[in-house]
Design a protein around this motif. Structure first.
Motif, mmCIF file in Angstrom:
data_model
loop_
_atom_site.group_PDB
_atom_site.id
_atom_site.type_symbol
_atom_site.label_atom_id
_atom_site.label_comp_id
_atom_site.label_asym_id
_atom_site.label_seq_id
_atom_site.Cartn_x
_atom_site.Cartn_y
_atom_site.Cartn_z
ATOM 1 N N LYS A 41 -13.892 0.814 -20.654
ATOM 2 C CA LYS A 41 -14.984 -0.058 -20.237
ATOM 3 C C LYS A 41 -16.328 0.567 -20.593
ATOM 4 C CE LYS A 41 -16.668 -2.600 -16.146
ATOM 5 N NZ LYS A 41 -16.449 -2.816 -14.693
ATOM 6 N N TYR A 42 -17.257 -0.269 -21.033
ATOM 7 C CA TYR A 42 -18.597 0.176 -21.418
ATOM 8 C C TYR A 42 -19.633 -0.803 -20.873
ATOM 9 C CZ TYR A 42 -15.929 2.987 -24.744
ATOM 10 O OH TYR A 42 -15.030 3.857 -25.298
ATOM 11 N N TRP A 43 -20.891 -0.357 -20.908
ATOM 12 C CA TRP A 43 -21.997 -1.186 -20.441
ATOM 13 C C TRP A 43 -23.074 -1.239 -21.522
ATOM 14 C CZ3 TRP A 43 -21.845 -3.750 -15.770
ATOM 15 C CH2 TRP A 43 -20.812 -3.355 -14.898
ATOM 16 N N LEU A 44 -23.447 -2.458 -21.891
ATOM 17 C CA LEU A 44 -24.554 -2.685 -22.815
ATOM 18 C C LEU A 44 -25.807 -2.967 -21.994
ATOM 19 C CD1 LEU A 44 -25.950 -3.475 -25.539
ATOM 20 C CD2 LEU A 44 -24.998 -5.779 -25.190
ATOM 21 N N LYS A 45 -26.861 -2.239 -22.278
ATOM 22 C CA LYS A 45 -28.108 -2.436 -21.553
ATOM 23 C C LYS A 45 -29.219 -2.779 -22.539
ATOM 24 C CE LYS A 45 -30.763 -0.631 -17.677
ATOM 25 N NZ LYS A 45 -30.836 0.408 -16.634
ATOM 26 N N GLN A 46 -29.944 -3.858 -22.256
ATOM 27 C CA GLN A 46 -31.039 -4.320 -23.093
ATOM 28 C C GLN A 46 -32.315 -4.404 -22.251
ATOM 29 O OE1 GLN A 46 -29.407 -7.292 -26.262
ATOM 30 N NE2 GLN A 46 -28.438 -7.897 -24.325
ATOM 31 N N PRO A 47 -33.474 -4.522 -22.895
ATOM 32 C CA PRO A 47 -34.727 -4.556 -22.127
ATOM 33 C C PRO A 47 -34.776 -5.736 -21.163
ATOM 34 C CG PRO A 47 -35.156 -4.189 -24.457
ATOM 35 C CD PRO A 47 -33.719 -4.569 -24.350
ATOM 36 N N GLU A 48 -35.390 -5.505 -20.050
ATOM 37 C CA GLU A 48 -35.597 -6.572 -19.080
ATOM 38 C C GLU A 48 -36.577 -7.589 -19.657
ATOM 39 O OE1 GLU A 48 -36.963 -7.060 -14.386
ATOM 40 O OE2 GLU A 48 -37.237 -5.165 -15.448
ATOM 41 N N ARG A 49 -36.270 -8.867 -19.459
ATOM 42 C CA ARG A 49 -37.155 -9.937 -19.930
ATOM 43 C C ARG A 49 -38.169 -10.253 -18.827
ATOM 44 N NH1 ARG A 49 -36.051 -11.234 -25.461
ATOM 45 N NH2 ARG A 49 -33.875 -10.682 -25.808
ATOM 46 N N LEU A 50 -39.414 -9.883 -19.050
ATOM 47 C CA LEU A 50 -40.450 -10.104 -18.047
ATOM 48 C C LEU A 50 -41.199 -11.401 -18.331
ATOM 49 C CD1 LEU A 50 -41.943 -6.502 -17.770
ATOM 50 C CD2 LEU A 50 -40.155 -7.557 -16.366
ATOM 51 N N ALA A 51 -41.629 -12.044 -17.275
ATOM 52 C CA ALA A 51 -42.382 -13.286 -17.411
ATOM 53 C C ALA A 51 -43.574 -13.281 -16.469
ATOM 54 C CB ALA A 51 -41.488 -14.491 -17.112
ATOM 55 N N GLY A 52 -44.612 -13.963 -16.838
ATOM 56 C CA GLY A 52 -45.771 -14.131 -15.973
ATOM 57 C C GLY A 52 -46.411 -12.822 -15.552
ATOM 58 N N ALA A 53 -46.730 -12.746 -14.264
ATOM 59 C CA ALA A 53 -47.432 -11.577 -13.725
ATOM 60 C C ALA A 53 -46.612 -10.300 -13.812
ATOM 61 C CB ALA A 53 -47.811 -11.843 -12.271
ATOM 62 N N MET A 54 -45.297 -10.415 -13.904
ATOM 63 C CA MET A 54 -44.450 -9.226 -13.971
ATOM 64 C C MET A 54 -44.744 -8.408 -15.227
ATOM 65 S SD MET A 54 -43.010 -9.342 -11.168
ATOM 66 C CE MET A 54 -42.007 -7.872 -11.384
ATOM 67 N N LYS A 55 -45.276 -9.054 -16.260
ATOM 68 C CA LYS A 55 -45.648 -8.324 -17.464
ATOM 69 C C LYS A 55 -46.772 -7.328 -17.185
ATOM 70 C CE LYS A 55 -44.282 -11.906 -20.788
ATOM 71 N NZ LYS A 55 -44.735 -12.805 -21.877
ATOM 72 N N LEU A 56 -47.591 -7.650 -16.190
ATOM 73 C CA LEU A 56 -48.697 -6.759 -15.822
ATOM 74 C C LEU A 56 -48.270 -5.715 -14.801
ATOM 75 C CD1 LEU A 56 -51.499 -9.455 -15.437
ATOM 76 C CD2 LEU A 56 -51.085 -7.973 -17.416
ATOM 77 N N LEU A 57 -47.275 -6.059 -13.976
ATOM 78 C CA LEU A 57 -46.892 -5.196 -12.864
ATOM 79 C C LEU A 57 -45.848 -4.145 -13.231
ATOM 80 C CD1 LEU A 57 -46.670 -7.902 -10.052
ATOM 81 C CD2 LEU A 57 -48.539 -6.290 -10.488
ATOM 82 N N LYS A 58 -45.090 -4.403 -14.294
ATOM 83 C CA LYS A 58 -44.022 -3.479 -14.662
ATOM 84 C C LYS A 58 -44.322 -2.800 -15.995
ATOM 85 C CE LYS A 58 -39.916 -5.043 -12.195
ATOM 86 N NZ LYS A 58 -38.454 -5.256 -12.345
ATOM 87 N N ASP A 59 -43.709 -1.610 -16.188
ATOM 88 C CA ASP A 59 -43.859 -0.906 -17.453
ATOM 89 C C ASP A 59 -43.208 -1.700 -18.579
ATOM 90 O OD1 ASP A 59 -45.116 1.190 -16.186
ATOM 91 O OD2 ASP A 59 -43.261 2.330 -15.891
#
Length: 251
Positions: A41-59
């Motif tokens: 078993k493996y896990w694929l991790k991709q960038p979080e998709r940010l929208a709206g104000a979250m683009k300003l609040l998160k790295d």
């Protein structure tokens, strides 16, 4: 895009990369996706998709992803028990599965007496001591951030925010977070919790335990104030009393 792969046979790796590419195409918006390959078993991790104000609040998600890759590969290079990064690129990485978390094993043990929960618990405590012996810290070694399968322990979700503090402080904080998590998930199962901490202490963590106990003496004045809440407080508040009680009871 440059890709970095862990050591595997080339034919397997070609098929593995193809499988990951297909997953990325079919699940472009999935931040975390599990999959099976060649019986593992493996896990694929991709960038979080940010929208709206979250683009300003998160790295920036891509930068955060690259930081996570660097942390995992750096820790693995130091011998830390972390999931192996199998494949990575500019906007994704794949890690091997770390097994069910200790908190999941605890939940399973409540309905299945055959679950070797004490082995899981003691192994997790020993692994924390081993991590500290390497001159490293986790930052947040709660039971939900420690994986176990067939006796092998892997730490996940390292917290980088504390790395600017002195190492002794970081390791003492690790022990406090771990002990707090034991009481949070297990309640007043003192015998099992004592056994886990004993495993940590005899596996090389004795000095850190003693220094943490000394540090907690200045906070013992809180214990009488918290005592009325020891069984009725919130999930995060109740364990604080029991953590203080633990260090006061053991001399």
């Amino acid at each position: 895009m440059t890709q970095h792969t862990a050591a595997r046979s080339q034919p397997d790796m070609i098929e593995f990369e193809a499988r990951v590419a297909t997953l990325r195409q079919t699940h472009p918006d999935s931040r975390i996706q599990s999959f099976e390959f060649a019986g593992h078993k493996y896990w694929l991790k991709q960038p979080e998709r940010l929208a709206g104000a979250m683009k300003l609040l998160k790295d920036d998600p891509r930068r955060a992803l690259q930081t996570e890759i660097q942390v995992l590969t750096g820790l693995a290079g130091k011998g830390a028990p972390v999931p192996r990064v199998m494949l990575s690129g500019d906007d994704f990485f794949v890690v091997e599965d770390a097994g069910k978390t200790v908190s999941s094993w605890l939940h399973a043990s409540k309905s299945d007496s055959s679950v070797p929960f004490m082995d899981v618990l003691n192994d997790s405590a020993k692994a924390l001591a081993d991590l500290h012996a390497l001159g490293l810290s986790h930052g947040r070694p709660a039971l939900r951030d420690i994986g176990w399968q067939q006796g092998n322990v892997k730490f996940i979700d390292f917290e980088a925010a504390q790395q600017s503090r002195p190492l002794r402080y970081q390791q003492q904080r690790d022990l406090l977070v771990y002990l707090h998590s034991l009481y949070r998930y297990m309640g007043t199962e003192h015998a099992q919790i004592d056994a886990a901490i004993a495993s940590y202490r005899r596996s090389g963590g004795e000095q850190n335990w003693l220094e943490t106990q000394q540090r907690m003496r200045r906070w013992q004045w809180l214990r009488p104030l918290l005592k009325p809440l020891r069984n009725i407080g919130g999930k995060d508040l109740k364990p604080v009393y029991w953590v203080l009680w633990h260090f006061q009871r053991h001399r």
